[in-house]
Write a protein that holds these residues in place. Sequence first.
Motif, PDB file in Angstrom:
ATOM      1  N   TYR A 274       0.360  -1.112   0.009  1.00  0.00           N
ATOM      2  CA  TYR A 274      -0.218   0.007  -0.222  1.00  0.00           C
ATOM      3  C   TYR A 274       0.978   1.335   0.324  1.00  0.00           C
ATOM      4  N   ASP A 275       2.129   1.017   0.131  1.00  0.00           N
ATOM      5  CA  ASP A 275       3.004   2.476  -0.171  1.00  0.00           C
ATOM      6  C   ASP A 275       3.019   3.837  -0.995  1.00  0.00           C
ATOM      7  N   ASP A 276       2.522   3.127  -2.018  1.00  0.00           N
ATOM      8  CA  ASP A 276       2.444   4.270  -3.215  1.00  0.00           C
ATOM      9  C   ASP A 276       0.966   4.529  -3.286  1.00  0.00           C
ATOM     10  N   VAL A 277      -0.119   3.896  -2.192  1.00  0.00           N
ATOM     11  CA  VAL A 277      -1.757   4.678  -2.763  1.00  0.00           C
ATOM     12  C   VAL A 277      -1.737   5.696  -0.755  1.00  0.00           C
ATOM     13  N   ALA A 278      -0.566   4.923  -0.290  1.00  0.00           N
ATOM     14  CA  ALA A 278      -1.082   5.226   1.402  1.00  0.00           C
ATOM     15  C   ALA A 278      -1.134   6.540   1.762  1.00  0.00           C
ATOM     16  N   ASP A 279      -0.802   7.478   0.984  1.00  0.00           N
ATOM     17  CA  ASP A 279      -0.962   8.887   0.816  1.00  0.00           C
ATOM     18  C   ASP A 279      -2.573   9.844   0.804  1.00  0.00           C
ATOM     19  N   TYR A 280      -2.892   9.039  -0.432  1.00  0.00           N
ATOM     20  CA  TYR A 280      -4.534   8.930  -1.260  1.00  0.00           C
ATOM     21  C   TYR A 280      -5.399   8.510  -0.168  1.00  0.00           C
ATOM     22  N   LEU A 281      -5.342   6.708   0.367  1.00  0.00           N
ATOM     23  CA  LEU A 281      -5.926   6.287   1.093  1.00  0.00           C
ATOM     24  C   LEU A 281      -6.049   6.890   3.113  1.00  0.00           C
ATOM     25  N   GLY A 282      -5.174   7.739   3.364  1.00  0.00           N
ATOM     26  CA  GLY A 282      -5.005   8.259   4.220  1.00  0.00           C
ATOM     27  C   GLY A 282      -6.531   9.951   4.271  1.00  0.00           C
ATOM     28  N   ARG A 283      -6.462  10.826   2.997  1.00  0.00           N
ATOM     29  CA  ARG A 283      -7.392  11.648   2.794  1.00  0.00           C
ATOM     30  C   ARG A 283      -8.755  10.895   2.592  1.00  0.00           C
ATOM     31  N   LEU A 284      -9.051   9.604   1.961  1.00  0.00           N
ATOM     32  CA  LEU A 284     -10.311   9.199   2.181  1.00  0.00           C
ATOM     33  C   LEU A 284     -10.785   9.192   3.338  1.00  0.00           C
ATOM     34  N   HIS A 285     -12.626  10.326   3.700  1.00  0.00           N
ATOM     35  CA  HIS A 285     -12.809  10.182   5.165  1.00  0.00           C
ATOM     36  C   HIS A 285     -14.198   8.886   6.088  1.00  0.00           C
ATOM     37  N   TYR A 286     -13.773   7.876   4.981  1.00  0.00           N
ATOM     38  CA  TYR A 286     -14.408   6.671   5.363  1.00  0.00           C
ATOM     39  C   TYR A 286     -14.271   6.816   6.805  1.00  0.00           C
ATOM     40  N   ASP A 287     -14.516   5.539   7.144  1.00  0.00           N
ATOM     41  CA  ASP A 287     -14.896   5.534   8.742  1.00  0.00           C
ATOM     42  C   ASP A 287     -14.577   4.152   9.624  1.00  0.00           C
ATOM     43  N   GLY A 288     -13.916   3.258   8.061  1.00  0.00           N
ATOM     44  CA  GLY A 288     -13.077   2.080   8.254  1.00  0.00           C
ATOM     45  C   GLY A 288     -12.755   1.958   6.818  1.00  0.00           C
ATOM     46  N   LEU A 289     -11.311   0.945   6.748  1.00  0.00           N
ATOM     47  CA  LEU A 289     -11.012   0.721   5.073  1.00  0.00           C
ATOM     48  C   LEU A 289     -10.699  -1.011   5.637  1.00  0.00           C
ATOM     49  N   PHE A 290     -10.819  -1.784   4.682  1.00  0.00           N
ATOM     50  CA  PHE A 290     -11.005  -3.727   4.793  1.00  0.00           C
ATOM     51  C   PHE A 290      -9.802  -3.531   4.184  1.00  0.00           C
ATOM     52  N   LEU A 291      -8.410  -3.394   4.420  1.00  0.00           N
ATOM     53  CA  LEU A 291      -7.342  -3.972   4.135  1.00  0.00           C
ATOM     54  C   LEU A 291      -6.915  -5.266   3.754  1.00  0.00           C
ATOM     55  N   GLU A 292      -6.120  -6.029   3.095  1.00  0.00           N
ATOM     56  CA  GLU A 292      -6.284  -6.930   2.298  1.00  0.00           C
ATOM     57  C   GLU A 292      -4.656  -7.146   3.160  1.00  0.00           C
ATOM     58  N   TYR A 293      -4.599  -8.713   3.821  1.00  0.00           N
ATOM     59  CA  TYR A 293      -3.007  -8.920   4.005  1.00  0.00           C
ATOM     60  C   TYR A 293      -2.741  -9.713   4.174  1.00  0.00           C
ATOM     61  N   ASP A 294      -3.680 -10.934   3.205  1.00  0.00           N
ATOM     62  CA  ASP A 294      -3.222 -12.707   3.781  1.00  0.00           C
ATOM     63  C   ASP A 294      -2.106 -12.870   3.265  1.00  0.00           C
ATOM     64  N   ASN A 295      -1.455 -12.265   2.635  1.00  0.00           N
ATOM     65  CA  ASN A 295       0.124 -13.029   2.039  1.00  0.00           C
ATOM     66  C   ASN A 295       0.515 -11.951   1.823  1.00  0.00           C
ATOM     67  N   ALA A 296       1.994 -12.125   0.902  1.00  0.00           N
ATOM     68  CA  ALA A 296       3.027 -11.428   0.903  1.00  0.00           C
ATOM     69  C   ALA A 296       3.030 -10.237  -0.193  1.00  0.00           C
ATOM     70  N   ARG A 297       1.760 -11.166  -0.874  1.00  0.00           N
ATOM     71  CA  ARG A 297       1.314  -9.389  -2.256  1.00  0.00           C
ATOM     72  C   ARG A 297       1.374  -8.323  -1.522  1.00  0.00           C
ATOM     73  N   ALA A 298       0.538  -8.142  -0.389  1.00  0.00           N
ATOM     74  CA  ALA A 298      -0.206  -7.086   0.723  1.00  0.00           C
ATOM     75  C   ALA A 298       0.970  -6.323   0.360  1.00  0.00           C
ATOM     76  N   GLY A 299       2.519  -6.719   1.026  1.00  0.00           N
ATOM     77  CA  GLY A 299       3.254  -5.786   1.248  1.00  0.00           C
ATOM     78  C   GLY A 299       3.240  -5.906   2.468  1.00  0.00           C
ATOM     79  N   SER A 300       4.278  -4.570   3.549  1.00  0.00           N
ATOM     80  CA  SER A 300       4.470  -4.067   5.066  1.00  0.00           C
ATOM     81  C   SER A 300       2.708  -3.956   5.386  1.00  0.00           C
ATOM     82  N   PHE A 301       3.139  -3.689   7.096  1.00  0.00           N
ATOM     83  CA  PHE A 301       2.384  -3.308   7.840  1.00  0.00           C
ATOM     84  C   PHE A 301       2.409  -1.051   7.750  1.00  0.00           C
ATOM     85  N   ALA A 302       4.295  -1.444   7.390  1.00  0.00           N
ATOM     86  CA  ALA A 302       4.259   0.280   7.084  1.00  0.00           C
ATOM     87  C   ALA A 302       3.468   1.279   6.854  1.00  0.00           C
TER      88      ALA A 302
END
Length: 390
Positions: A274-302
């Motif tokens: 999610y590194d390249d889109v994290a800033d965009y996602l942080g600007r969204l006014h959602y109350d919650g985000l469901f994020l896929e983290y079930d394997n290495a394709r998802a990258g780190s938690f950073a």
Amino acid sequence: MIRKSLNLKEDIQMTLNQIKTQFPYRYDVVGSLLRPAMLKTARAQLAAGTLSAEDLTRIQRAETKRVVQRQVELGLKAVTDGEFNRSWWHLDFLWGLTGVGHYDYQQSYKFHGSQTRTDNADLIGRIAFNPDHPFFESFRYLQSLVPAGVVVKQTIPSPTMLFRDNRSDNWHQFYPTWDAYLDDLAQAYHDTILRFYELGCRYLQLDDTTWAYLISRLNATQDDAVAHQEVVDLAENAVYVINRLLTGLPEDLTVTTHICRGNFKSTYLFSGGYDDVADYLGRLHYDGLFLEYDNARAGSFAPLKKIWHNDPDKRLVLGLITSKFPELEDPATITARIHEAAEQVPLANLALSTQCGFASTEEGNQLTEDQQWAKLKLVKRIADNVWPES
């Protein structure tokens, strides 16, 4: 939740009188469930002209009632209809909006190792709210099934799905400017969500594969300035439309999103952290985000820290349990990963789910229904241990 006003250039100051976060729950269901054989057969018979639409609805409702009861028995506090009222996770809803048509794309969506059907949507007029959208009647029925203390979770695709995959190529036939089209799209969604609210909806989720698409495209276009700017423009358009449609919604309505990497017959579309889109996602006014983290394709938690954006009311739901395969994850391993994520975001702002639904299209993933329920039971079991107050 406090519904924020639209301002894309500065942080929003939260008021002191905040509504306590209720959704997403510590254990939550993403949305779609495996379609039972009877429902698949009924849809095929309708297409063949051997079953009436009324009979399909009767079968669909009976199966919906069954899976709602099963979710309640599992102890889920928010339940869905399994998306049994649709064949595709996104197209059936889009086709129900005023100004959207149905055509044969003549291409399959590019999943790894699997080919989809070739349905698609396109603009046939100005986009607008449809007061007779068939999803409203489905919601009414679903709402009638839930007992006290259980909330209906309504899922629909994000509006970004309408300006991707050639769906808005002919916008200029109906609009003087692209911005005018985006404003109408946001308004159509805003009005649609308000109608769900009037019907009793207090928890709604916008499903979105656009951000995973952008992860792959932002990387792939680094050496092509023109192509890269087009991708950046798409990201900015997505932020604009989403935040605009969220503006002015009732404060007691929770709206979340599921960031999906594609889900068809246990295959996927996109990879990357999610590194390249994290800033965009942080600007969204959602109350919650469901994020896929079930394997290495998802990258780190950073990137979680940027996505959370220091919002005390925002919950990030970690999709650590795969919905693609039947093997059950080790609870100790999942618990350890939750605490690893809590190094980036407070544990109080985290929750747990499967990485995606079980049947984004009616074909479904390669699991049995019993294996599906076992996955959801595992989600609740782990969450109860990590967040005993849940």
